[in-house]
Design a protein around this motif. Structure first.
Motif, PDB file in Angstrom:
ATOM      1  N   ASP A   1     -15.391  96.560 -19.295  1.00  0.00           N
ATOM      2  CA  ASP A   1     -14.461  97.663 -18.738  1.00  0.00           C
ATOM      3  C   ASP A   1     -15.590  98.592 -19.601  1.00  0.00           C
ATOM      4  N   PRO A   2     -15.487  99.901 -18.932  1.00  0.00           N
ATOM      5  CA  PRO A   2     -16.099 100.881 -20.428  1.00  0.00           C
ATOM      6  C   PRO A   2     -15.690 101.113 -22.273  1.00  0.00           C
ATOM      7  N   ASP A   3     -14.228 100.689 -22.469  1.00  0.00           N
ATOM      8  CA  ASP A   3     -14.008 100.441 -23.459  1.00  0.00           C
ATOM      9  C   ASP A   3     -14.642  98.886 -24.437  1.00  0.00           C
ATOM     10  N   TYR A   4     -15.748  98.435 -23.442  1.00  0.00           N
ATOM     11  CA  TYR A   4     -15.612  97.612 -24.951  1.00  0.00           C
ATOM     12  C   TYR A   4     -16.710  97.520 -25.450  1.00  0.00           C
ATOM     13  N   ARG A   5     -16.560  96.639 -26.211  1.00  0.00           N
ATOM     14  CA  ARG A   5     -17.607  96.861 -27.894  1.00  0.00           C
ATOM     15  C   ARG A   5     -18.395  95.925 -28.191  1.00  0.00           C
ATOM     16  N   LEU A   6     -19.635  96.701 -28.061  1.00  0.00           N
ATOM     17  CA  LEU A   6     -20.588  95.416 -28.025  1.00  0.00           C
ATOM     18  C   LEU A   6     -21.139  94.609 -29.254  1.00  0.00           C
ATOM     19  N   ALA A   7     -22.156  93.755 -28.660  1.00  0.00           N
ATOM     20  CA  ALA A   7     -21.941  93.017 -29.964  1.00  0.00           C
ATOM     21  C   ALA A   7     -23.015  93.156 -30.584  1.00  0.00           C
ATOM     22  N   THR A   8     -23.808  92.240 -31.405  1.00  0.00           N
ATOM     23  CA  THR A   8     -25.790  92.130 -31.498  1.00  0.00           C
ATOM     24  C   THR A   8     -25.661  90.963 -30.588  1.00  0.00           C
ATOM     25  N   GLY A   9     -26.548  91.398 -29.806  1.00  0.00           N
ATOM     26  CA  GLY A   9     -27.841  89.856 -29.138  1.00  0.00           C
ATOM     27  C   GLY A   9     -26.924  90.648 -27.148  1.00  0.00           C
ATOM     28  N   ASP A  10     -26.256  91.082 -27.393  1.00  0.00           N
ATOM     29  CA  ASP A  10     -25.295  91.677 -25.731  1.00  0.00           C
ATOM     30  C   ASP A  10     -26.715  91.942 -25.137  1.00  0.00           C
ATOM     31  N   LEU A  11     -26.455  91.106 -24.093  1.00  0.00           N
ATOM     32  CA  LEU A  11     -27.345  91.927 -23.008  1.00  0.00           C
ATOM     33  C   LEU A  11     -26.918  92.846 -21.942  1.00  0.00           C
ATOM     34  N   VAL A  12     -26.966  94.252 -21.455  1.00  0.00           N
ATOM     35  CA  VAL A  12     -26.322  95.175 -21.144  1.00  0.00           C
ATOM     36  C   VAL A  12     -27.036  95.114 -19.553  1.00  0.00           C
ATOM     37  N   GLN A  13     -26.915  95.278 -18.406  1.00  0.00           N
ATOM     38  CA  GLN A  13     -27.704  95.612 -17.153  1.00  0.00           C
ATOM     39  C   GLN A  13     -27.442  96.816 -16.395  1.00  0.00           C
ATOM     40  N   LEU A  14     -27.759  97.771 -16.370  1.00  0.00           N
ATOM     41  CA  LEU A  14     -27.514  99.201 -15.843  1.00  0.00           C
ATOM     42  C   LEU A  14     -28.442  98.978 -13.874  1.00  0.00           C
ATOM     43  N   TYR A  15     -27.214  98.892 -12.862  1.00  0.00           N
ATOM     44  CA  TYR A  15     -27.679  98.787 -12.093  1.00  0.00           C
ATOM     45  C   TYR A  15     -28.230 100.885 -11.604  1.00  0.00           C
ATOM     46  N   LEU A  16     -28.353 101.402 -11.752  1.00  0.00           N
ATOM     47  CA  LEU A  16     -28.410 102.490 -11.705  1.00  0.00           C
ATOM     48  C   LEU A  16     -29.988 103.122 -11.132  1.00  0.00           C
ATOM     49  N   ASN A  17     -29.875 104.651 -10.765  1.00  0.00           N
ATOM     50  CA  ASN A  17     -30.674 104.816 -10.290  1.00  0.00           C
ATOM     51  C   ASN A  17     -32.048 104.873 -11.044  1.00  0.00           C
ATOM     52  N   ASP A  18     -33.255 105.372 -10.947  1.00  0.00           N
ATOM     53  CA  ASP A  18     -34.653 105.473 -12.299  1.00  0.00           C
ATOM     54  C   ASP A  18     -34.402 106.767 -12.547  1.00  0.00           C
ATOM     55  N   GLU A  19     -33.865 107.590 -11.731  1.00  0.00           N
ATOM     56  CA  GLU A  19     -33.410 109.066 -11.772  1.00  0.00           C
ATOM     57  C   GLU A  19     -32.687 109.691 -13.147  1.00  0.00           C
ATOM     58  N   PHE A  20     -31.481 108.895 -13.448  1.00  0.00           N
ATOM     59  CA  PHE A  20     -31.247 108.766 -14.459  1.00  0.00           C
ATOM     60  C   PHE A  20     -31.376 108.112 -15.916  1.00  0.00           C
ATOM     61  N   PHE A  21     -32.754 107.284 -15.687  1.00  0.00           N
ATOM     62  CA  PHE A  21     -33.072 107.620 -16.930  1.00  0.00           C
ATOM     63  C   PHE A  21     -34.104 108.611 -17.144  1.00  0.00           C
TER      64      PHE A  21
END
Length: 315
Positions: free
Chosen positions: A48-68
Protein backbone atom coordinates in the motif's frame (compact mmCIF):
# COMPACT_ATOMS: atom_id res chain seq x y z
CA UNK A 1 11.52 -1.39 -14.51
CA UNK A 2 13.87 0.21 -11.99
CA UNK A 3 14.90 -1.08 -8.57
CA UNK A 4 15.98 0.81 -5.46
CA UNK A 5 17.23 -0.58 -2.15
CA UNK A 6 16.15 1.31 0.95
CA UNK A 7 19.07 2.33 3.14
CA UNK A 8 19.04 3.18 6.85
CA UNK A 9 18.25 6.75 5.83
CA UNK A 10 14.92 5.56 4.39
CA UNK A 11 13.91 3.61 7.51
CA UNK A 12 10.29 4.54 8.21
CA UNK A 13 9.73 6.59 5.02
CA UNK A 14 6.26 6.16 3.52
CA UNK A 15 6.41 4.20 0.25
CA UNK A 16 4.40 6.75 -1.74
CA UNK A 17 6.78 9.50 -0.63
CA UNK A 18 9.77 7.38 -1.63
CA UNK A 19 8.32 6.83 -5.12
CA UNK A 20 7.60 10.56 -5.54
CA UNK A 21 11.20 11.39 -4.64
CA UNK A 22 12.85 8.94 -7.05
CA UNK A 23 10.62 9.87 -9.99
CA UNK A 24 10.17 13.08 -11.97
CA UNK A 25 6.89 14.64 -13.11
CA UNK A 26 4.90 11.59 -12.10
CA UNK A 27 1.23 12.68 -11.80
CA UNK A 28 -0.42 11.63 -8.56
CA UNK A 29 -3.17 9.96 -10.56
CA UNK A 30 -0.55 7.76 -12.26
CA UNK A 31 1.15 7.13 -8.91
CA UNK A 32 -1.96 5.72 -7.25
CA UNK A 33 -3.08 3.90 -10.39
CA UNK A 34 0.32 2.18 -10.36
CA UNK A 35 -0.29 1.05 -6.78
CA UNK A 36 -3.69 -0.37 -7.73
CA UNK A 37 -2.26 -2.15 -10.80
CA UNK A 38 0.58 -3.74 -8.79
CA UNK A 39 3.24 -1.80 -10.72
CA UNK A 40 4.87 -0.74 -7.44
CA UNK A 41 6.19 -3.58 -5.32
CA UNK A 42 8.40 -4.11 -2.29
CA UNK A 43 10.44 -7.30 -2.13
CA UNK A 44 8.40 -8.68 -5.03
CA UNK A 45 5.01 -8.11 -3.35
CA UNK A 46 2.29 -5.49 -3.73
CA UNK A 47 2.28 -2.89 -0.96
CA UNK A 48 0.00 0.00 0.00
CA UNK A 49 1.08 3.65 -0.42
CA UNK A 50 1.27 4.02 3.38
CA UNK A 51 3.70 1.12 3.81
CA UNK A 52 6.74 2.21 5.84
CA UNK A 53 10.08 1.13 4.41
CA UNK A 54 12.63 -0.92 6.32
CA UNK A 55 16.37 -0.96 5.70
CA UNK A 56 17.16 -3.38 2.89
CA UNK A 57 13.69 -3.33 1.30
CA UNK A 58 13.86 -3.74 -2.50
CA UNK A 59 11.48 -1.30 -4.17
CA UNK A 60 10.53 -2.28 -7.72
CA UNK A 61 8.92 0.33 -9.97
CA UNK A 62 7.32 -0.86 -13.22
CA UNK A 63 7.01 2.67 -14.63
CA UNK A 64 7.88 4.29 -17.96
CA UNK A 65 11.42 5.65 -18.25
CA UNK A 66 10.06 9.15 -18.85
CA UNK A 67 9.10 9.32 -15.18
CA UNK A 68 12.65 8.96 -13.93
CA UNK A 69 14.86 12.02 -13.64
CA UNK A 70 17.87 12.20 -15.92
CA UNK A 71 21.20 13.14 -14.30
CA UNK A 72 21.81 16.87 -14.39
CA UNK A 73 24.65 18.07 -16.60
CA UNK A 74 24.74 21.50 -14.96
CA UNK A 75 28.13 22.40 -13.46
CA UNK A 76 28.27 22.57 -9.68
CA UNK A 77 28.76 25.98 -8.10
CA UNK A 78 31.96 26.39 -6.19
CA UNK A 79 31.28 26.61 -2.46
CA UNK A 80 33.22 28.88 -0.16
CA UNK A 81 33.25 28.76 3.61
CA UNK A 82 34.03 26.10 6.15
CA UNK A 83 31.56 23.99 8.08
CA UNK A 84 31.87 24.47 11.84
CA UNK A 85 30.49 21.57 13.89
CA UNK A 86 29.79 22.22 17.57
CA UNK A 87 28.32 18.78 18.35
CA UNK A 88 27.99 15.57 16.33
CA UNK A 89 26.83 11.98 16.79
CA UNK A 90 25.57 9.23 14.49
CA UNK A 91 22.13 10.81 14.05
CA UNK A 92 22.43 14.58 14.39
CA UNK A 93 24.86 17.47 14.35
CA UNK A 94 24.71 21.00 15.74
CA UNK A 95 26.28 23.45 13.32
CA UNK A 96 27.43 27.06 13.62
CA UNK A 97 25.99 29.42 11.01
CA UNK A 98 27.97 32.64 10.59
CA UNK A 99 26.35 35.98 9.77
CA UNK A 100 25.56 36.32 6.03
CA UNK A 101 25.55 32.58 5.36
CA UNK A 102 22.25 31.18 4.10
CA UNK A 103 20.66 28.17 5.77
CA UNK A 104 19.29 26.89 2.42
CA UNK A 105 20.15 27.63 -1.19
CA UNK A 106 18.38 30.45 -3.01
CA UNK A 107 18.54 32.07 -6.43
CA UNK A 108 21.82 33.86 -5.56
CA UNK A 109 23.70 30.56 -5.53
CA UNK A 110 25.63 31.72 -2.45
CA UNK A 111 27.21 29.22 -0.06
CA UNK A 112 24.63 27.74 2.26
CA UNK A 113 24.78 25.68 5.44
CA UNK A 114 22.86 22.60 4.29
CA UNK A 115 25.09 22.06 1.24
CA UNK A 116 28.23 22.32 3.39
CA UNK A 117 26.69 19.78 5.78
CA UNK A 118 25.87 17.35 2.95
CA UNK A 119 29.39 17.70 1.53
CA UNK A 120 30.84 16.94 4.97
CA UNK A 121 28.80 13.71 5.22
CA UNK A 122 29.85 12.69 1.72
CA UNK A 123 33.50 13.12 2.72
CA UNK A 124 33.05 11.03 5.88
CA UNK A 125 31.09 8.36 3.99
CA UNK A 126 27.99 8.83 6.16
CA UNK A 127 25.93 9.90 3.16
CA UNK A 128 26.22 8.26 -0.23
CA UNK A 129 23.74 9.79 -2.72
CA UNK A 130 23.40 6.66 -4.81
CA UNK A 131 20.47 4.61 -5.99
CA UNK A 132 18.08 7.53 -6.21
CA UNK A 133 17.60 7.75 -2.44
CA UNK A 134 14.85 10.24 -1.59
CA UNK A 135 16.48 11.29 1.68
CA UNK A 136 19.05 14.07 1.82
CA UNK A 137 20.59 15.21 5.11
CA UNK A 138 18.85 18.38 6.23
CA UNK A 139 18.86 21.16 8.78
CA UNK A 140 15.88 21.21 11.12
CA UNK A 141 15.58 24.88 12.07
CA UNK A 142 16.71 28.05 10.37
CA UNK A 143 18.20 31.42 11.22
CA UNK A 144 17.87 34.68 9.31
CA UNK A 145 20.80 35.49 7.04
CA UNK A 146 21.88 38.30 9.37
CA UNK A 147 21.70 36.11 12.51
CA UNK A 148 24.51 33.84 13.65
CA UNK A 149 24.45 30.80 15.85
CA UNK A 150 23.50 27.17 16.35
CA UNK A 151 21.42 25.13 13.91
CA UNK A 152 20.26 21.54 14.45
CA UNK A 153 20.89 19.16 11.53
CA UNK A 154 19.80 15.56 10.83
CA UNK A 155 21.90 12.86 9.20
CA UNK A 156 19.13 10.26 8.75
CA UNK A 157 15.41 10.22 8.01
CA UNK A 158 14.44 8.96 11.52
CA UNK A 159 16.55 11.75 13.05
CA UNK A 160 14.91 14.36 10.81
CA UNK A 161 11.42 13.04 11.61
CA UNK A 162 12.05 13.05 15.36
CA UNK A 163 13.96 16.35 15.40
CA UNK A 164 11.03 17.99 13.60
CA UNK A 165 8.71 16.63 16.31
CA UNK A 166 11.04 17.88 19.04
CA UNK A 167 10.93 21.40 17.62
CA UNK A 168 7.16 21.29 17.01
CA UNK A 169 6.41 20.08 20.55
CA UNK A 170 8.83 22.59 22.17
CA UNK A 171 11.12 19.91 23.59
CA UNK A 172 14.00 21.99 22.20
CA UNK A 173 14.65 25.23 24.09
CA UNK A 174 16.58 27.92 22.22
CA UNK A 175 18.41 30.79 23.87
CA UNK A 176 19.95 33.80 22.19
CA UNK A 177 22.35 36.57 23.07
CA UNK A 178 21.56 40.03 21.73
CA UNK A 179 22.51 43.67 22.13
CA UNK A 180 19.60 46.11 22.31
CA UNK A 181 18.97 49.80 22.69
CA UNK A 182 18.24 50.77 26.30
CA UNK A 183 17.15 48.32 28.98
CA UNK A 184 14.15 46.08 28.19
CA UNK A 185 11.56 44.75 30.60
CA UNK A 186 12.77 41.47 32.08
CA UNK A 187 10.84 38.25 32.63
CA UNK A 188 8.58 35.96 30.64
CA UNK A 189 6.75 38.35 28.35
CA UNK A 190 3.58 37.65 26.36
CA UNK A 191 2.37 39.55 23.29
CA UNK A 192 0.50 38.88 20.03
CA UNK A 193 2.18 38.42 16.65
CA UNK A 194 0.82 38.94 13.14
CA UNK A 195 2.60 38.45 9.83
CA UNK A 196 1.97 40.93 7.02
CA UNK A 197 2.87 39.08 3.80
CA UNK A 198 2.60 42.21 1.66
CA UNK A 199 5.06 44.20 3.77
CA UNK A 200 7.21 41.12 4.50
CA UNK A 201 7.25 42.12 8.13
CA UNK A 202 5.66 41.05 11.40
CA UNK A 203 3.81 43.27 13.86
CA UNK A 204 3.42 42.86 17.61
CA UNK A 205 0.34 43.82 19.61
CA UNK A 206 -0.53 43.99 23.27
CA UNK A 207 -3.95 42.36 22.91
CA UNK A 208 -5.23 39.27 21.06
CA UNK A 209 -7.36 39.52 17.93
CA UNK A 210 -8.25 37.46 14.88
CA UNK A 211 -5.17 36.29 12.94
CA UNK A 212 -2.87 37.25 15.82
CA UNK A 213 -0.86 34.47 17.46
CA UNK A 214 0.42 34.46 21.01
CA UNK A 215 4.16 34.75 21.51
CA UNK A 216 6.13 34.26 24.72
CA UNK A 217 9.66 35.65 25.00
CA UNK A 218 11.91 35.41 28.05
CA UNK A 219 14.27 38.37 28.57
CA UNK A 220 17.19 38.62 30.99
CA UNK A 221 19.54 41.62 31.08
CA UNK A 222 23.14 40.49 31.58
CA UNK A 223 24.99 43.81 31.41
CA UNK A 224 24.49 47.50 30.52
CA UNK A 225 26.82 50.02 28.91
CA UNK A 226 26.84 52.89 26.39
CA UNK A 227 23.04 53.11 26.32
CA UNK A 228 22.73 49.42 25.40
CA UNK A 229 22.03 46.12 27.13
CA UNK A 230 23.48 42.69 26.54
CA UNK A 231 20.56 40.29 26.99
CA UNK A 232 19.85 36.59 27.04
CA UNK A 233 16.56 35.78 25.36
CA UNK A 234 14.66 32.50 25.64
CA UNK A 235 12.11 31.56 22.98
CA UNK A 236 9.06 29.84 24.44
CA UNK A 237 7.34 30.16 21.07
CA UNK A 238 9.11 30.26 17.72
CA UNK A 239 7.54 32.76 15.35
CA UNK A 240 9.27 34.46 12.42
CA UNK A 241 11.36 37.45 13.61
CA UNK A 242 9.92 37.00 17.11
CA UNK A 243 12.92 38.31 19.05
CA UNK A 244 13.60 41.22 16.72
CA UNK A 245 9.99 42.37 16.53
CA UNK A 246 9.11 41.77 20.18
CA UNK A 247 12.08 43.72 21.54
CA UNK A 248 11.39 46.55 19.10
CA UNK A 249 7.79 46.57 20.38
CA UNK A 250 9.20 46.93 23.93
CA UNK A 251 11.12 50.01 22.79
CA UNK A 252 14.48 48.21 22.80
CA UNK A 253 15.26 47.19 19.21
CA UNK A 254 18.33 45.14 18.36
CA UNK A 255 21.43 47.07 17.52
CA UNK A 256 22.10 46.94 13.76
CA UNK A 257 18.61 45.69 12.85
CA UNK A 258 17.63 47.27 9.53
CA UNK A 259 14.03 46.01 9.49
CA UNK A 260 12.87 46.61 13.07
CA UNK A 261 15.65 48.80 14.46
CA UNK A 262 16.19 52.46 15.25
CA UNK A 263 17.95 54.02 12.25
CA UNK A 264 19.39 56.96 14.20
CA UNK A 265 20.62 54.78 17.05
CA UNK A 266 22.18 52.29 14.63
CA UNK A 267 24.09 55.15 13.01
CA UNK A 268 25.96 55.64 16.30
CA UNK A 269 27.41 52.13 15.98
CA UNK A 270 28.45 51.68 12.31
CA UNK A 271 30.42 48.50 13.12
CA UNK A 272 27.11 46.66 13.58
CA UNK A 273 25.93 46.16 10.00
CA UNK A 274 23.51 43.34 10.93
CA UNK A 275 21.24 42.62 13.87
CA UNK A 276 23.25 41.83 16.99
CA UNK A 277 21.69 38.42 17.56
CA UNK A 278 23.28 35.02 18.20
CA UNK A 279 21.60 31.65 18.87
CA UNK A 280 24.10 30.45 21.46
CA UNK A 281 22.40 27.62 23.39
CA UNK A 282 20.18 24.61 22.62
CA UNK A 283 18.68 22.53 25.44
CA UNK A 284 16.61 19.34 25.19
CA UNK A 285 13.93 18.42 27.70
CA UNK A 286 10.81 16.26 27.69
CA UNK A 287 11.59 14.08 24.65
CA UNK A 288 9.54 10.86 24.95
CA UNK A 289 11.37 7.56 25.38
CA UNK A 290 10.11 6.17 22.06
CA UNK A 291 11.92 8.93 20.12
CA UNK A 292 15.20 7.91 18.48
CA UNK A 293 16.63 11.13 19.95
CA UNK A 294 15.50 10.51 23.55
CA UNK A 295 19.18 10.25 24.57
CA UNK A 296 19.40 14.04 24.12
CA UNK A 297 17.15 14.65 27.14
CA UNK A 298 18.90 16.84 29.67
CA UNK A 299 21.66 17.85 27.27
CA UNK A 300 22.61 21.47 26.62
CA UNK A 301 24.79 22.41 23.67
CA UNK A 302 26.43 25.83 23.73
CA UNK A 303 28.41 27.86 21.25
CA UNK A 304 31.94 28.17 22.65
CA UNK A 305 33.19 31.74 22.99
CA UNK A 306 30.33 33.66 21.30
CA UNK A 307 31.51 37.00 19.90
CA UNK A 308 28.65 39.27 21.04
CA UNK A 309 29.83 39.67 24.68
CA UNK A 310 33.25 40.70 23.34
CA UNK A 311 31.70 43.19 20.91
CA UNK A 312 29.50 44.54 23.70
CA UNK A 313 32.50 45.37 25.86
CA UNK A 314 33.96 47.34 22.93
CA UNK A 315 30.96 49.70 22.67
Amino acid sequence: MKEFTASANEEGVRLSRFVEKVTAELPRSVLYKSFRNKRIKVNGKKQDPDYRLATGDLVQLYLNDEFFAAPSAAPLKKKTGKLQIVYEDAAIAVLYKPVHMLCHSDRTGDTNLVDLFVDHLKETGEYIPAGGSPFRPAICNRLDRGTEGLVLAAKTYPALRDATAIIRESWLHKQYLCIVKGRPTEGRLTAYWQHDEGKKKVFIYRKPAEKRKEIITGVEVLEERAGCSLCRVTLYTGRTHQIRAHLAFLGCPLLGDKKYGDVNFNALYPAFTDQALCAHRLSFEGIPRESTLAYLNGQTIELPSPSLPVKFKQL
